[in-house]
Motif scaffolding. Structure first.
Motif, mmCIF file in Angstrom:
data_model
loop_
_atom_site.group_PDB
_atom_site.id
_atom_site.type_symbol
_atom_site.label_atom_id
_atom_site.label_comp_id
_atom_site.label_asym_id
_atom_site.label_seq_id
_atom_site.Cartn_x
_atom_site.Cartn_y
_atom_site.Cartn_z
ATOM 1 N N GLY A 59 0.799 -1.215 0.000
ATOM 2 C CA GLY A 59 0.000 0.000 0.000
ATOM 3 C C GLY A 59 0.832 1.265 0.000
ATOM 4 O O GLY A 59 0.357 2.326 0.423
ATOM 5 N N ASP A 60 2.075 1.183 -0.487
ATOM 6 C CA ASP A 60 2.998 2.317 -0.450
ATOM 7 C C ASP A 60 3.062 3.098 -1.754
ATOM 8 O O ASP A 60 3.906 3.987 -1.888
ATOM 9 C CB ASP A 60 4.416 1.831 -0.100
ATOM 10 N N LEU A 61 2.202 2.779 -2.724
ATOM 11 C CA LEU A 61 2.202 3.510 -3.990
ATOM 12 C C LEU A 61 0.928 4.345 -4.111
ATOM 13 O O LEU A 61 -0.170 3.855 -3.807
ATOM 14 C CB LEU A 61 2.315 2.549 -5.176
ATOM 15 N N PRO A 62 1.065 5.592 -4.577
ATOM 16 C CA PRO A 62 -0.091 6.498 -4.642
ATOM 17 C C PRO A 62 -0.930 6.305 -5.897
ATOM 18 O O PRO A 62 -1.343 7.267 -6.546
ATOM 19 C CB PRO A 62 0.565 7.874 -4.623
ATOM 20 N N ILE A 63 -1.184 5.058 -6.276
ATOM 21 C CA ILE A 63 -1.929 4.785 -7.504
ATOM 22 C C ILE A 63 -2.750 3.529 -7.317
ATOM 23 O O ILE A 63 -2.362 2.611 -6.594
ATOM 24 C CB ILE A 63 -0.963 4.626 -8.709
ATOM 25 N N LYS A 64 -3.911 3.490 -7.959
ATOM 26 C CA LYS A 64 -4.761 2.312 -7.956
ATOM 27 C C LYS A 64 -5.616 2.328 -9.213
ATOM 28 O O LYS A 64 -5.652 3.313 -9.954
ATOM 29 C CB LYS A 64 -5.630 2.259 -6.702
ATOM 30 N N VAL A 65 -6.329 1.231 -9.450
ATOM 31 C CA VAL A 65 -7.204 1.135 -10.611
ATOM 32 C C VAL A 65 -8.543 1.796 -10.274
ATOM 33 O O VAL A 65 -9.125 1.552 -9.204
ATOM 34 C CB VAL A 65 -7.435 -0.333 -11.018
ATOM 35 N N ASP A 66 -9.007 2.633 -11.183
ATOM 36 C CA ASP A 66 -10.310 3.271 -11.027
ATOM 37 C C ASP A 66 -11.383 2.311 -11.525
ATOM 38 O O ASP A 66 -11.610 2.169 -12.723
ATOM 39 C CB ASP A 66 -10.352 4.577 -11.829
ATOM 40 N N HIS A 67 -12.039 1.620 -10.606
ATOM 41 C CA HIS A 67 -13.030 0.603 -10.970
ATOM 42 C C HIS A 67 -14.386 1.201 -11.319
ATOM 43 O O HIS A 67 -15.268 0.489 -11.798
ATOM 44 C CB HIS A 67 -13.196 -0.400 -9.823
ATOM 45 N N GLN A 68 -14.566 2.485 -11.065
ATOM 46 C CA GLN A 68 -15.847 3.113 -11.371
ATOM 47 C C GLN A 68 -15.964 3.475 -12.852
ATOM 48 O O GLN A 68 -17.053 3.741 -13.347
ATOM 49 C CB GLN A 68 -16.034 4.368 -10.511
ATOM 50 N N LYS A 77 -3.554 9.084 -5.925
ATOM 51 C CA LYS A 77 -3.826 9.746 -4.645
ATOM 52 C C LYS A 77 -3.137 11.099 -4.587
ATOM 53 O O LYS A 77 -3.606 12.013 -3.912
ATOM 54 C CB LYS A 77 -3.338 8.858 -3.497
ATOM 55 N N ILE A 78 -2.013 11.194 -5.291
ATOM 56 C CA ILE A 78 -1.264 12.435 -5.407
ATOM 57 C C ILE A 78 -1.005 12.666 -6.893
ATOM 58 O O ILE A 78 -0.682 11.732 -7.622
ATOM 59 C CB ILE A 78 0.088 12.370 -4.651
ATOM 60 N N SER A 79 -1.130 13.881 -7.340
ATOM 61 C CA SER A 79 -0.887 14.190 -8.743
ATOM 62 C C SER A 79 0.533 13.766 -9.124
ATOM 63 O O SER A 79 1.488 14.031 -8.373
ATOM 64 C CB SER A 79 -1.076 15.684 -8.983
ATOM 65 N N PRO A 80 0.721 13.098 -10.282
ATOM 66 C CA PRO A 80 2.049 12.582 -10.664
ATOM 67 C C PRO A 80 3.148 13.648 -10.660
ATOM 68 O O PRO A 80 4.281 13.362 -10.259
ATOM 69 C CB PRO A 80 1.817 12.030 -12.069
ATOM 70 N N GLU A 81 2.847 14.866 -11.095
ATOM 71 C CA GLU A 81 3.885 15.895 -11.146
ATOM 72 C C GLU A 81 4.362 16.335 -9.769
ATOM 73 O O GLU A 81 5.404 16.977 -9.649
ATOM 74 C CB GLU A 81 3.412 17.108 -11.955
ATOM 75 N N GLN A 82 3.622 15.966 -8.725
ATOM 76 C CA GLN A 82 4.011 16.317 -7.367
ATOM 77 C C GLN A 82 4.830 15.225 -6.686
ATOM 78 O O GLN A 82 5.285 15.403 -5.552
ATOM 79 C CB GLN A 82 2.758 16.614 -6.522
ATOM 80 N N LEU A 83 5.021 14.118 -7.366
ATOM 81 C CA LEU A 83 5.745 12.997 -6.772
ATOM 82 C C LEU A 83 7.243 13.236 -6.740
ATOM 83 O O LEU A 83 7.783 14.034 -7.504
ATOM 84 C CB LEU A 83 5.459 11.720 -7.560
ATOM 85 N N ASP A 84 7.915 12.511 -5.848
ATOM 86 C CA ASP A 84 9.373 12.493 -5.801
ATOM 87 C C ASP A 84 9.848 11.513 -6.880
ATOM 88 O O ASP A 84 9.780 10.290 -6.694
ATOM 89 C CB ASP A 84 9.840 12.035 -4.417
ATOM 90 N N TYR A 85 10.334 12.030 -7.994
ATOM 91 C CA TYR A 85 10.699 11.178 -9.132
ATOM 92 C C TYR A 85 11.903 10.307 -8.824
ATOM 93 O O TYR A 85 12.021 9.205 -9.378
ATOM 94 C CB TYR A 85 10.939 12.039 -10.374
ATOM 95 N N GLY A 110 1.243 4.088 -15.175
ATOM 96 C CA GLY A 110 1.856 5.040 -14.256
ATOM 97 C C GLY A 110 3.151 5.605 -14.800
ATOM 98 O O GLY A 110 3.433 6.803 -14.669
ATOM 99 N N THR A 111 3.957 4.746 -15.435
ATOM 100 C CA THR A 111 5.209 5.200 -16.034
ATOM 101 C C THR A 111 4.947 6.215 -17.138
ATOM 102 O O THR A 111 5.581 7.275 -17.189
ATOM 103 C CB THR A 111 5.997 4.006 -16.611
ATOM 104 N N TYR A 112 4.007 5.899 -18.018
ATOM 105 C CA TYR A 112 3.675 6.818 -19.112
ATOM 106 C C TYR A 112 3.189 8.166 -18.573
ATOM 107 O O TYR A 112 3.587 9.227 -19.064
ATOM 108 C CB TYR A 112 2.597 6.205 -20.009
ATOM 109 N N GLU A 113 2.333 8.123 -17.575
ATOM 110 C CA GLU A 113 1.768 9.362 -17.050
ATOM 111 C C GLU A 113 2.815 10.192 -16.311
ATOM 112 O O GLU A 113 2.802 11.425 -16.383
ATOM 113 C CB GLU A 113 0.577 9.035 -16.154
ATOM 114 N N GLY A 119 8.659 16.492 -16.940
ATOM 115 C CA GLY A 119 9.465 17.649 -17.320
ATOM 116 C C GLY A 119 10.908 17.549 -16.832
ATOM 117 O O GLY A 119 11.604 16.550 -17.042
ATOM 118 N N SER A 120 11.362 18.569 -16.141
ATOM 119 C CA SER A 120 12.756 18.653 -15.692
ATOM 120 C C SER A 120 13.090 17.665 -14.578
ATOM 121 O O SER A 120 14.263 17.475 -14.247
ATOM 122 C CB SER A 120 13.057 20.076 -15.207
ATOM 123 N N LYS A 121 12.089 17.022 -14.011
ATOM 124 C CA LYS A 121 12.346 16.051 -12.939
ATOM 125 C C LYS A 121 12.920 14.733 -13.470
ATOM 126 O O LYS A 121 13.483 13.953 -12.704
ATOM 127 C CB LYS A 121 11.047 15.748 -12.180
#
Length: 219
Positions: A59-68, A77-85, A110-113, A119-121
């Motif tokens: 449960g340590d990754l901020p991503i999951k499948v949107d089943h809806q 859970k957190i916008s990808p651009e805000q992550l620690d790359y 997740g990798t693609y997104e 960007g510069s990260k």
């Protein structure tokens, strides 16, 4: 004819190849050849469990499948651009070798997104990406190799200087390319439908090499 003369003529005929010589009884000579040596260069390797799977199961990754959603989508859970790359991008790329969902789907998407918005990260993280990329290529699994090639294409076009940053690592990446660069299907006049999805390994490698040259220099 006397028995002595008959035996003498019979013995002479054997010497001339007209009698009971074994070679005349079985004229087809059997040649035993050594078994053909098959190279194991492109044989699939066992795919080790990725760090992505371990982190996801905890449960340590901020991503999951949107089943809806009607179709499979990622939910962050957190916008990808805000992550620690430095922390997350190597983990996601390590997961692209997974063959089972949801690990495979989430790692690839997740990798693609992350590459789309990084960007510069992205540039400073390149050295940390080489080992997971090389590990994925070394699986020799065509599906994993194809995905890895597409990720590499996305990577080198995700920002400036990334292609150049990969040049020092060509020796670790390109040997696997050489194993598959001739893997184009020769099907004559038939249509190779896989080409529409870009899953022909030979063509993907050629495209990737061209992108390497355009963004980083001579391969």
């Amino acid at each position: 004819m006397s028995i002595k003369l008959f035996l003498l003529e019979g013995f002479t005929s054997i010497g001339n190849g007209f009698g009971g010589r074994p070679a005349t009884l079985n004229p087809q000579k059997v040649v035993f050849l050594p078994p053909t040596q098959i190279s194991g260069a492109v044989v699939k390797r066992n795919i080790p469990v990725s760090e992505f799977r371990r982190f996801y199961d905890r449960g340590d990754l901020p991503i999951k499948v949107d089943h809806q959603s009607a179709t499979s989508k990622t939910e962050w859970k957190i916008s990808p651009e805000q992550l620690d790359y430095h922390h997350y991008l190597p983990i996601f790329i390590d997961g692209i070798r997974e063959k089972m969902d949801p690990y495979r789907f989430l790692a690839i998407m997740g990798t693609y997104e992350m590459l789309e918005v990084g960007g510069s990260k992205i540039l400073p993280v390149i050295p940390q990406l080489i080992i997971p990329i090389k590990t994925a290529l070394n699986t020799r699994d065509p599906d994993v190799v194809q995905i890895t090639l597409k990720v590499l294409q996305k990577l080198v076009t995700s920002g400036e200087m990334i292609g150049e940053a990969l040049v020092p690592y060509y020796r670790q990446i390109l040997p696997i390319f050489n194993l598959y660069k001739t893997k184009n299907r020769n099907i004559g006049d038939k249509i190779e439908y896989n080409q529409r999805k870009k899953v022909n390994i030979g063509e993907l490698i050629q495209e990737t090499l061209e992108l390497f040259e355009q963004t980083g220099g001579e391969v």
